[in-house]
Design an enzyme around this catalytic site. Structure first.
Site, mmCIF file in Angstrom:
data_model
loop_
_atom_site.group_PDB
_atom_site.id
_atom_site.type_symbol
_atom_site.label_atom_id
_atom_site.label_comp_id
_atom_site.label_asym_id
_atom_site.label_seq_id
_atom_site.Cartn_x
_atom_site.Cartn_y
_atom_site.Cartn_z
ATOM 1 N N SER A 134 0.829 -1.211 0.000
ATOM 2 C CA SER A 134 0.000 0.000 0.000
ATOM 3 C C SER A 134 0.859 1.254 0.000
ATOM 4 O O SER A 134 1.930 1.293 0.591
ATOM 5 C CB SER A 134 -0.908 0.042 1.224
ATOM 6 O OG SER A 134 -1.621 1.272 1.225
ATOM 7 N N LYS A 188 -4.464 -6.655 3.435
ATOM 8 C CA LYS A 188 -4.438 -5.539 2.471
ATOM 9 C C LYS A 188 -5.855 -5.218 1.986
ATOM 10 O O LYS A 188 -6.221 -4.051 1.808
ATOM 11 C CB LYS A 188 -3.531 -5.889 1.277
ATOM 12 C CG LYS A 188 -3.539 -4.845 0.158
ATOM 13 C CD LYS A 188 -3.072 -3.487 0.659
ATOM 14 C CE LYS A 188 -2.846 -2.412 -0.356
ATOM 15 N NZ LYS A 188 -3.808 -2.093 -1.334
ATOM 16 N N HIS A 191 -7.482 -3.323 4.680
ATOM 17 C CA HIS A 191 -6.897 -1.972 4.627
ATOM 18 C C HIS A 191 -7.666 -1.128 3.600
ATOM 19 O O HIS A 191 -8.063 0.010 3.860
ATOM 20 C CB HIS A 191 -5.415 -2.059 4.242
ATOM 21 C CG HIS A 191 -4.813 -0.758 3.790
ATOM 22 N ND1 HIS A 191 -5.049 -0.215 2.541
ATOM 23 C CD2 HIS A 191 -4.018 0.133 4.428
ATOM 24 C CE1 HIS A 191 -4.419 0.936 2.439
ATOM 25 N NE2 HIS A 191 -3.784 1.171 3.561
ATOM 26 N N ASN A 192 -7.885 -1.701 2.441
ATOM 27 C CA ASN A 192 -8.577 -0.945 1.398
ATOM 28 C C ASN A 192 -10.039 -0.692 1.758
ATOM 29 O O ASN A 192 -10.582 0.362 1.439
ATOM 30 C CB ASN A 192 -8.476 -1.678 0.055
ATOM 31 C CG ASN A 192 -7.136 -1.452 -0.607
ATOM 32 O OD1 ASN A 192 -6.131 -1.240 0.078
ATOM 33 N ND2 ASN A 192 -7.084 -1.492 -1.918
ATOM 34 N N GLU A 195 -9.965 2.119 3.926
ATOM 35 C CA GLU A 195 -9.660 3.269 3.051
ATOM 36 C C GLU A 195 -10.952 3.795 2.398
ATOM 37 O O GLU A 195 -11.217 5.004 2.387
ATOM 38 C CB GLU A 195 -8.649 2.792 1.995
ATOM 39 C CG GLU A 195 -8.335 3.751 0.862
ATOM 40 C CD GLU A 195 -7.431 3.058 -0.185
ATOM 41 O OE1 GLU A 195 -6.354 2.550 0.179
ATOM 42 O OE2 GLU A 195 -7.810 3.021 -1.375
HETATM 43 C C1 6PG Z 1 -3.136 1.431 -1.679
HETATM 44 C C2 6PG Z 1 -4.362 1.645 -2.485
HETATM 45 C C3 6PG Z 1 -4.206 0.965 -3.793
HETATM 46 C C4 6PG Z 1 -5.133 1.504 -4.859
HETATM 47 C C5 6PG Z 1 -6.508 1.003 -4.737
HETATM 48 C C6 6PG Z 1 -7.534 1.883 -5.343
HETATM 49 O O1 6PG Z 1 -3.263 0.892 -0.593
HETATM 50 O O2 6PG Z 1 -2.064 1.812 -2.147
HETATM 51 O O3 6PG Z 1 -5.478 1.129 -1.832
HETATM 52 O O4 6PG Z 1 -4.287 -0.403 -3.567
HETATM 53 O O5 6PG Z 1 -5.118 2.865 -4.882
HETATM 54 O O6 6PG Z 1 -6.515 -0.210 -5.413
HETATM 55 O O7 6PG Z 1 -8.656 1.144 -5.278
HETATM 56 P P1 6PG Z 1 -9.983 1.509 -5.993
HETATM 57 O O8 6PG Z 1 -9.689 1.651 -7.460
HETATM 58 O O9 6PG Z 1 -10.826 0.320 -5.712
HETATM 59 O O10 6PG Z 1 -10.438 2.769 -5.387
#
Ligand code: 6PG
Length: 474
Positions: A134, A188, A191-192, A195
């Site tokens: 990430s 991960k 985490h997303n 996010e």
């Molecule tokens: C990270 C981000 C990375 C990416 C996402 C965006 O941790 O660096 O989460 O993995 O920016 O995949 O995800 P979306 O396209 O689903 O918003």
């Protein structure tokens, strides 16, 4: 100093944005890295643009050449689109590999795929590592947060490289092996998910300020800038402040006002929600954020809806800025709480023995959700979570005592002003549910028993009771 004839320590396939930045990061830390890509032009271009770092890069035209360029055991990072392309790439590499070699999927993979690949490859004597990375482009280049799942022995082979390229927090690398097979990719994914929730909560407060209070983008940006100096300090709040104050060079308008309100999603948020439901949980703040992105894509329908249902604002007390700040913090804590709860359940289900304190620690720098709150979360997990709930931990409990009223005031005011708050209201509903010993599921049980004879427990004892149900005659 490496020599041209030296074998490379590690290989990397996939020179997209993340892959090329990760390769440069590895090369910069003094490791020789063999690189390859499906389109060959990209390989030449990449090495040519690498400047001094090119001396640590070995350009390889195909899988076979890449494998040959590596010292043993060979370790190869695959950084390509998730799904079938990863299976195809593994199949292309396999004939050239020997027992004990290591394949590392560093993309955002569905952890179910990672578990399957781990098992399949273990049968062939190849170690498979699922590596969540990430931090976006900048993180990949200068220090991401790295979440590893895979065999211990294989991790030890690449650990020096992983720790060298990772972000650092108080001198400690933000990288760790969290468990076997899919553990890293699962963490991960969560985490997303967090996010997504955090981004949505920020967007909801932006919506309140823009639509409820008519404030221009730069003024909202300034507020976020101020909030970023307090307990909300985080990368996402920081970039939001910067975004909102950025003007379009062509028109002079705030660029955020020129962006179509349709959000993309590659799938990790959705995976989090799917896995939550499969594990019998509900990460409702994350689910709301995923759903809000889906609704955002229905722009034509929303425009039609605007004509069909004109505004119907009711009187609502003005929301204080201090309440907005507190409400965002409460929602953030609740979203983290749901994410951590999910990881805890998955850890038991898949026998991963995840150390959630380590997870919180390696998220403190490098990753997209890095925030000061993670320090408090790490300390709370260290002390042990009452009922496995982060929101019950003393430090976070104190935070929620200080902020829950604000969350309620912000959500209720927005509801009266007919402003949607999907993630914040979902967070609030979860919180209010978890602080009530007596809920309303007794009625749900009665309904189930009425129409399906599913039985219920009684508070005075026994587990398979049935009610003397009859339709009301009145
Ligand atoms: C990270 C981000 C990375 C990416 C996402 C965006 O941790 O660096 O989460 O993995 O920016 O995949 O995800 P979306 O396209 O689903 O918003």
């Amino acid at each position: 100093m490496t020599k041209a004839q030296d074998k490379a320590r590690i290989g990397l396939i996939g020179l997209g944005v993340m892959g090329s930045n990760l390769a440069l990061n590895i090369a910069e830390k003094g490791f020789r890295v063999a690189v390859s890509n499906r389109s060959k032009d990209k390989i030449t271009e990449f090495v040519a643009a690498a400047g001094e770092l090119a001396e640590n890069l070995v350009a390889c035209d195909d899988a076979k050449a890449l494998v040959r360029a590596l010292s043993r055991p060979r370790a190869i990072i695959i950084m390509i689109k998730a799904g079938k392309p990863v299976d195809d790439q593994i199949a292309a590499l396999l004939p050239h590999l020997d027992k004990g070699d290591i394949l590392i999927d560093a993309g955002n993979a569905d952890f179910n795929d990672t578990r399957r690949r781990s098992a399949e490859l273990a049968g062939k004597g190849i170690d498979f590592i699922g590596m969540g990375v990430s931090g976006g482009e900048e993180g990949a280049r200068h220090g991401p947060s790295i979440m590893i799942g895979g065999p211990k022995k294989a991790y030890e082979e690449i650990r020096d490289i992983v720790e060298a390229i990772a972000a650092r927090y108080n001198g400690l690398p933000c990288a760790a092996r969290l468990g076997p097979d899919g553990a890293g990719h699962f963490v991960k994914t969560v985490h997303n998910g967090i996010e997504y929730a955090d981004m949505q909560v920020i967007a909801e407060i932006y919506g309140l300020l823009r639509d409820g209070e008519d404030r221009p983008a730069d003024k909202i940006g300034k507020l976020f800038e101020g909030w970023n100096k307090g307990p909300l300090q985080s990368y996402l709040v920081e970039i939001t402040a910067a975004i909102l104050q950025t003007r379009d060079p062509e028109t002079g308008q705030f660029i955020v006002d020129l962006i179509v309100d349709r959000a993309g999603q590659k799938g990790t948020g959705r995976w989090t929600v799917i896995e939550a439901l499969k594990l019998g949980q509900s990460a409702s703040a994350i689910e709301a954020a995923v759903g809000a992105r889906s609704w955002s894509s229905m722009k034509d329908a929303r425009e039609a809806g605007e004509a069909l249902f004109p505004p119907q604002k009711e009187f609502a007390p003005a929301v204080l800025e201090a309440d907005m700040e507190k409400a965002m913090l409460a929602a953030r804590i609740i979203a983290y709480g749901q994410g951590f709860g999910l990881m805890q359940t998955a850890s038991v289900e898949f026998d991963w023995d995840l150390d959630l304190e380590v997870v919180a620690k390696i998220w403190r720098a490098g990753c997209i959700i890095r925030s000061t709150l993670l320090d408090e979360i790490a300390a709370a997990v260290h002390e042990g979570l009452p009922h496995d709930l982060l929101i019950f931990a003393p430090a976070l409990r104190t935070r929620l005592h200080e902020t829950r009223g604000a969350l309620r005031r912000v959500v209720s005011s927005c509801i009266l002003q007919d402003l949607p708050m999907p993630a914040m209201s979902a967070a609030l509903a979860y919180f209010e549910t978890m602080r009530r010993g007596r809920g309303t599921a007794n009625l749900i049980q009665a309904q189930r028993d009425f129409f399906g004879a599913h039985g219920f427990e009684r508070i005075d004892g026994g587990s398979d009771h049935h009610g003397p149900w009859a339709m009301s005659q009145g």
